[in-house]
Design a protein around this motif. Structure first.
Motif, short mmCIF file in Angstrom:
data_model
loop_
_atom_site.label_atom_id
_atom_site.label_comp_id
_atom_site.label_asym_id
_atom_site.label_seq_id
_atom_site.Cartn_x
_atom_site.Cartn_y
_atom_site.Cartn_z
N ASN A 2 14.11 -15.73 46.13
CA ASN A 2 14.51 -14.58 46.93
C ASN A 2 15.21 -15.02 48.21
O ASN A 2 16.03 -14.30 48.74
N LEU A 5 18.83 -14.99 47.76
CA LEU A 5 19.33 -13.61 47.73
C LEU A 5 19.43 -13.04 49.14
O LEU A 5 20.30 -12.21 49.41
N GLU A 6 18.54 -13.46 50.02
CA GLU A 6 18.57 -12.98 51.40
C GLU A 6 19.80 -13.47 52.16
O GLU A 6 20.30 -12.79 53.03
N PRO A 10 26.85 -10.27 48.45
CA PRO A 10 27.56 -10.05 47.18
C PRO A 10 29.08 -10.26 47.27
O PRO A 10 29.69 -10.69 46.30
N PHE A 142 26.69 -8.97 40.68
CA PHE A 142 25.60 -9.31 41.59
C PHE A 142 24.25 -8.87 41.04
O PHE A 142 23.25 -9.56 41.21
N GLU A 143 24.20 -7.74 40.34
CA GLU A 143 22.94 -7.25 39.79
C GLU A 143 22.36 -8.25 38.80
O GLU A 143 21.15 -8.48 38.76
N GLN A 146 20.89 -11.06 40.77
CA GLN A 146 19.59 -10.64 41.31
C GLN A 146 18.50 -10.73 40.24
O GLN A 146 17.42 -11.26 40.49
N LYS A 147 18.79 -10.22 39.07
CA LYS A 147 17.81 -10.26 37.98
C LYS A 147 17.44 -11.70 37.64
O LYS A 147 16.28 -12.01 37.39
N PHE A 149 17.48 -14.36 39.57
CA PHE A 149 16.64 -14.94 40.60
C PHE A 149 15.29 -14.26 40.69
O PHE A 149 14.27 -14.91 40.88
N LEU A 150 15.26 -12.95 40.56
CA LEU A 150 14.01 -12.23 40.69
C LEU A 150 13.09 -12.45 39.50
O LEU A 150 11.87 -12.38 39.65
#
Length: 153
Positions: A2, A5-6, A10, A142-143, A146-147, A149-150
């Motif tokens: 995360n 991501l911070e 994007p 970007f989504e 995110q998926k 990494f999350l």
């Protein structure tokens, strides 16, 4: 992951990245950061020089298709980050001599470099997992990043 991501905006992700050499890859990533107003144009050449000087001491192509080009400079006040994904790979003089598919570039304030050593280590550790790398290489937006990494969290 995360934390990445911070710090990753994007607008500073380049999908289907293409470059012919290490310097071309660095220049294109820096030009993208200038185009998105993440980095001032007046510092473009100096940043490329700083990154290339860092590469001369040792390649930031850490192996397994990953490179984390980084440098510390006096003209940024906060960490600047960009990511590029090259499904076909680019010769970046990686330590394992393989092509690089995932680039994470960090431009760090000169007086805060020690603060970001953990970020470098965390990125390297996460991207050492083949399944995580594969998710990123296949990402189209970007989504999906995110998926990827999350799902690790």
């Amino acid at each position: 992951m995360n934390q990445l991501l911070e710090i990753l905006d994007p607008k500073n992700i380049i999908f289907d990245f293409k470059a012919s050499t290490k310097e071309d890859a660095i220049r294109k990533m820096i030009s993208h950061m200038v185009a998105t107003q993440t980095l001032e144009a007046v510092h473009e050449d100096e940043t490329v020089s700083s990154l290339m000087n860092r590469e001369k001491s040792m390649s930031t192509g850490i192996g397994s298709g990953v490179a984390i080009p980084h440098c510390s400079v006096h003209y940024v006040n906060e960490l600047k980050c960009a990511m590029a994904i090259s499904p076909n790979g680019i010769d970046f003089d990686a330590l394992d001599h393989g092509l690089v598919q995932i680039f994470i570039m960090l431009i760090v304030p000169k007086n805060k470099f020690q603060d970001h050593i953990k970020t470098l280590a965390l990125i390297a550790k996460t991207l050492n997992i083949p399944e995580e790398r594969e998710k990123l290489i296949k990402a189209k937006n970007f989504e999906e990043i995110q998926k990827a990494f999350l799902s690790k969290s």
